[in-house]
Design an enzyme around this catalytic site. Structure first.
Site, PDB file in Angstrom:
ATOM      1  N   HIS A   1       1.936   4.976   9.211  1.00  0.00           N
ATOM      2  CA  HIS A   1       1.401   3.744   8.629  1.00  0.00           C
ATOM      3  C   HIS A   1       0.204   3.276   9.464  1.00  0.00           C
ATOM      4  O   HIS A   1       0.207   3.428  10.687  1.00  0.00           O
ATOM      5  CB  HIS A   1       2.487   2.661   8.584  1.00  0.00           C
ATOM      6  CG  HIS A   1       2.092   1.491   7.741  1.00  0.00           C
ATOM      7  ND1 HIS A   1       1.232   0.519   8.197  1.00  0.00           N
ATOM      8  CD2 HIS A   1       2.393   1.158   6.461  1.00  0.00           C
ATOM      9  CE1 HIS A   1       1.045  -0.370   7.227  1.00  0.00           C
ATOM     10  NE2 HIS A   1       1.735   0.002   6.158  1.00  0.00           N
TER      11      HIS A   1
ATOM     12  N   GLU B   1      -3.038   4.207   1.220  1.00  0.00           N
ATOM     13  CA  GLU B   1      -3.158   2.779   1.489  1.00  0.00           C
ATOM     14  C   GLU B   1      -4.508   2.515   2.142  1.00  0.00           C
ATOM     15  O   GLU B   1      -4.642   2.664   3.376  1.00  0.00           O
ATOM     16  CB  GLU B   1      -2.059   2.303   2.446  1.00  0.00           C
ATOM     17  CG  GLU B   1      -0.653   2.439   1.919  1.00  0.00           C
ATOM     18  CD  GLU B   1       0.294   1.461   2.613  1.00  0.00           C
ATOM     19  OE1 GLU B   1       0.815   0.595   1.912  1.00  0.00           O
ATOM     20  OE2 GLU B   1       0.486   1.557   3.832  1.00  0.00           O
TER      21      GLU B   1
END
Ligand code: 13P
Length: 255
Positions: free
Chosen positions: A100, A170
């Site tokens: 992430h 993302e």
């Protein structure tokens, strides 16, 4: 049509176990009326056993599946503060978010991301590999950033391994922001990501699902799923709001 995958990344929330338990049961109840969606919840580590117990005790036909937000790549040993894929799979964890941007920002490297992906696959956890550019430049440099992130993350991953891996795109500028990327651009990126994988694996088609993440909410979820051509969503803030998440799950079911 393949099931859409809706992943809730709770990050370091909610503040108490009681709130977490309420959310788990609320989402569980909402899912009893929703069909054909794979819902994955990724709570902080300390809340995983409670969710695991709830899932074990539940007789519900549809339920969420548990995911984690990170793992360490070694199976066991003297690694203070780390949690292995082996430890997590004992609690029924099936997915793990890897790389992430909030972890990369704090120093996680492409090499570590790759080791974690291999470690997850070793024990049958499905890695959700996060990739995304910081900025969108006019010259399209962001495409090389994405390509390099994919190549490095999947190095040494077999064809079978990539089939049970998920890529979550993302764009960093859209995370925790006020607006998501527009569906047209999401579509372009989902095609590009699949093309990168097709080239790496020298295959004609690739089954690896591509998800979109970054400021997803009940208003934009429909467009992102339909026009964006993604197989699912990775949701931060709105996955902690029962009503919003329920709306998004309903949207994903009807697509
Ligand atoms: P938000 O949905 O809060 O923008 O977070 C996205 C994210 O980082 C999910 O992993």
């Amino acid at each position: 049509m393949a099931q859409k995958i809706i992943v809730g990344n709770w990050k370091m929330n909610p503040a108490t176990l009681t709130e977490a338990k309420n959310l788990f049961s609320g989402i569980q109840r909402a899912l009893s009326k929703i069909k054909n969606v794979q819902a994955v919840l990724c709570p902080p580590f300390p809340y995983i056993p409670a969710a695991s117990e709830l899932l074990k005790a539940s007789k519900a036909k549809t339920s969420f599946v548990l995911g984690a937000q990170n793992i360490f790549f070694e199976p066991k040993g003297a690694f203070t503060g780390e949690v292995s894929a082996e430890l997590l799979s004992q609690f029924g964890v099936k997915y793990v978010i890897i790389g992430h941007s909030e972890r990369r920002k704090r120093g996680e490297t492409d090499e570590e991301v790759n080791k974690k992906v291999l470690a997850a696959l070793r024990v049958g956890l499905k890695p959700i590999i996060c990739i995304g550019e910081h900025i969108r430049d006019e010259e399209g440099q962001y495409l090389s950033v994405i390509k390099a992130q994919i190549e490095k993350a999947v190095a040494g991953v077999s064809k079978k391994g990539i089939d049970s891996t998920i890529i979550a795109y993302e764009p960093i500028w859209a995370i925790g922001a006020t607006a998501a990327m527009n569906p047209h651009d999401v579509h372009e990126m989902s095609i590009y990501i699949k093309k990168c994988l097709v080239e790496i694996y020298k295959v004609r088609t690739i089954v690896t699902p591509v998800l979109y993440g970054g400021s997803v909410d009940p208003q934009n979820a429909f467009g992102i799923i339909h026009e964006g051509g993604v197989q699912g969503l990775l949701i931060g803030r709105q996955s902690l709001e029962l009503e919003s998440l329920t709306e998004i799950l309903k949207t994903a079911q009807s697509s």
